[in-house]
Write a protein that holds these residues in place. Structure first.
Motif, mmCIF file in Angstrom:
data_model
loop_
_atom_site.group_PDB
_atom_site.id
_atom_site.type_symbol
_atom_site.label_atom_id
_atom_site.label_comp_id
_atom_site.label_asym_id
_atom_site.label_seq_id
_atom_site.Cartn_x
_atom_site.Cartn_y
_atom_site.Cartn_z
ATOM 1 N N LEU A 62 90.697 58.519 -6.228
ATOM 2 C CA LEU A 62 89.652 58.956 -7.168
ATOM 3 C C LEU A 62 89.323 57.872 -8.204
ATOM 4 C CD1 LEU A 62 90.844 62.625 -7.857
ATOM 5 C CD2 LEU A 62 88.725 61.950 -6.695
ATOM 6 N N ASN A 63 90.349 57.110 -8.610
ATOM 7 C CA ASN A 63 90.140 56.107 -9.655
ATOM 8 C C ASN A 63 89.938 54.699 -9.094
ATOM 9 O OD1 ASN A 63 90.504 57.700 -12.255
ATOM 10 N ND2 ASN A 63 92.334 58.283 -11.102
ATOM 11 N N GLU A 64 89.847 54.631 -7.765
ATOM 12 C CA GLU A 64 89.571 53.361 -7.070
ATOM 13 C C GLU A 64 90.502 52.240 -7.550
ATOM 14 O OE1 GLU A 64 85.376 52.591 -7.473
ATOM 15 O OE2 GLU A 64 84.863 54.620 -6.803
ATOM 16 N N ILE A 65 91.789 52.543 -7.531
ATOM 17 C CA ILE A 65 92.777 51.542 -7.979
ATOM 18 C C ILE A 65 93.119 50.598 -6.823
ATOM 19 C CG2 ILE A 65 95.078 51.157 -8.970
ATOM 20 C CD1 ILE A 65 93.186 52.725 -10.818
ATOM 21 N N ASP A 66 92.893 49.326 -7.047
ATOM 22 C CA ASP A 66 93.313 48.327 -6.059
ATOM 23 C C ASP A 66 94.692 47.784 -6.469
ATOM 24 O OD1 ASP A 66 93.088 46.499 -3.869
ATOM 25 O OD2 ASP A 66 92.673 44.933 -5.358
ATOM 26 N N GLU A 67 94.802 47.312 -7.719
ATOM 27 C CA GLU A 67 96.103 46.879 -8.245
ATOM 28 C C GLU A 67 96.338 47.565 -9.581
ATOM 29 O OE1 GLU A 67 96.871 42.672 -8.288
ATOM 30 O OE2 GLU A 67 97.083 42.686 -6.122
ATOM 31 N N GLY A 68 97.543 48.043 -9.788
ATOM 32 C CA GLY A 68 97.868 48.742 -11.035
ATOM 33 C C GLY A 68 99.058 49.643 -10.788
ATOM 34 N N GLY A 69 98.980 50.866 -11.306
ATOM 35 C CA GLY A 69 100.120 51.756 -11.128
ATOM 36 C C GLY A 69 99.771 53.201 -11.387
ATOM 37 N N MET A 93 100.095 63.077 -14.473
ATOM 38 C CA MET A 93 100.016 61.782 -13.782
ATOM 39 C C MET A 93 98.702 61.111 -14.160
ATOM 40 S SD MET A 93 101.229 62.593 -9.907
ATOM 41 C CE MET A 93 101.790 64.293 -9.842
ATOM 42 N N PHE A 94 98.757 59.807 -14.364
ATOM 43 C CA PHE A 94 97.508 59.057 -14.549
ATOM 44 C C PHE A 94 97.658 57.648 -13.997
ATOM 45 C CE2 PHE A 94 99.790 58.813 -18.665
ATOM 46 C CZ PHE A 94 99.888 57.451 -18.841
ATOM 47 N N THR A 95 96.536 57.054 -13.684
ATOM 48 C CA THR A 95 96.560 55.702 -13.113
ATOM 49 C C THR A 95 96.297 54.672 -14.206
ATOM 50 O OG1 THR A 95 94.214 55.935 -12.635
ATOM 51 C CG2 THR A 95 95.747 56.372 -10.818
ATOM 52 N N GLN A 96 96.757 53.443 -13.966
ATOM 53 C CA GLN A 96 96.409 52.311 -14.824
ATOM 54 C C GLN A 96 95.926 51.192 -13.912
ATOM 55 O OE1 GLN A 96 100.211 52.046 -17.108
ATOM 56 N NE2 GLN A 96 98.953 52.511 -18.880
ATOM 57 N N SER A 97 94.709 50.754 -14.136
ATOM 58 C CA SER A 97 94.145 49.688 -13.302
ATOM 59 C C SER A 97 94.528 48.337 -13.893
ATOM 60 C CB SER A 97 92.618 49.841 -13.265
ATOM 61 O OG SER A 97 92.079 48.796 -12.486
ATOM 62 N N LYS A 98 95.131 47.480 -13.071
ATOM 63 C CA LYS A 98 95.515 46.149 -13.560
ATOM 64 C C LYS A 98 95.134 45.108 -12.509
ATOM 65 C CE LYS A 98 99.285 47.800 -16.433
ATOM 66 N NZ LYS A 98 100.710 48.092 -16.459
#
Ligand code: PDD
Length: 286
Positions: free
Chosen positions: A81-88, A116-121
């Motif tokens: 959903l958050n389109e995370i490629d690199e992060g956590g 839960m939440f994502t972090q894009s890095k």
């Protein structure tokens, strides 16, 4: 793009996710957490984090409020959903929100709070930061005695990071009875010749998931591993130093309390371990 977060089974825009002021996590730091990194849109070592989470919950007499399968599905859904490629993905489980503040645990049927939440890095796995390495200071380890449980009581590690920042450094290594326990949010290592030295597992440190993987890869690559305490003085005399965590993988330490380590650059052992760790993690990511 508004971040979508997970709260107790629901996927919500982050500003709509609300937790009670009576939540035990908020009032008592009565909760546990995990951070699972994401590379190429996939989870690194999800299994290891899920197993440690179960252990943390068990050690605190908390029930497992979500199955491992549902946990994995929610992690993947948030990444998608958050389109995370690199992060956590950050996961927190607290003992829930009873009707009032009380030191005693609430009744066992009080629902846990699961967030839960994502972090894009972007660029997390690139070698830019690792090539430079980090500088650390040493501070006394003033945390409680069950550091093997990954609780959300992170005030002292926060204070350590601030002390490091005030000293123009990146992080702090904590010292107890003359020996390094770990970094504020990572496990600590030194290298002497072909030997990697890191403190043995006990209640004194968090049993790092990255630590377990890196030590396994080191042994497979015929490097020697010694699990024992070491002092700041020994570290300052080492050929190399580094830290490991889900968010930094293998990160060289190039200065400790003002003393340069080795030639002040990323060491060969740390560089090799970082490369192996990233290669193998990419292959095994789910
Ligand atoms: N911290 N030691 C401490 C005190 C930690 O907080 C962490 C992780 C580690 C490394 O564990 P792992 O390899 O499983 O990430 C060791 C996470 C990343 C954090 O608090 O953000």
């Amino acid at each position: 793009m508004t971040r979508t977060v997970y709260l107790n089974g629901e996927y919500l825009p982050e500003h709509e996710a609300k937790v009670s002021i009576f939540d035990r996590g908020f009032l008592m730091a009565d909760g546990v957490y995990e951070v699972t990194s994401v590379i190429d849109g996939k989870l690194i070592d999800f299994d290891g984090h899920a197993v440690r989470l179960e252990r943390s919950l068990r050690e605190l007499d908390m029930a497992q409020p979500i199955s491992k399968e549902d946990l994995l599905a929610a992690h993947r859904e948030l990444v998608r959903l958050n389109e995370i490629d690199e992060g956590g993905v950050y996961l927190q489980i607290t003992r829930g929100a009873p009707a009032d503040r009380d030191f005693a645990y609430p009744p066992a049927d009080t629902p846990a709070t699961v967030v839960m939440f994502t972090q894009s890095k972007p660029g997390l796995s690139a070698n830019t930061a690792a090539a430079k390495g980090i500088k650390v200071i040493s501070i006394e380890d003033l945390r409680w005695g069950r550091r093997d449980i990954k609780t959300v009581q992170l005030l002292y590690p926060s204070m350590g990071k601030m002390a490091a920042k005030a000293a123009g450094c990146d992080d702090a290594w904590m010292v107890e009875d003359g020996a390094v326990t770990e970094g504020t949010s990572n496990n600590a290592y030194i290298v002497k010749g072909n030997t990697i030295i890191t403190r043995q597992l006990s209640n004194d440190i968090l049993h790092g998931i990255t630590r377990a993987a890196v030590l396994r890869f080191a042994k497979e690559a015929q490097m020697k591993v010694e699990e024992r305490p070491f002092s700041i003085a020994e570290a300052q005399e080492a050929d190399e130093a580094f830290v490991t965590s889900a968010t930094t993988f293998v990160m060289p330490v190039v200065e400790i309390d003002g003393a340069q380590i080795g030639d002040g650059k990323q060491g060969a052992v740390a560089a090799r371990l970082r490369e192996i760790y990233l290669d193998e993690s990419r292959k095994a990511a789910i």
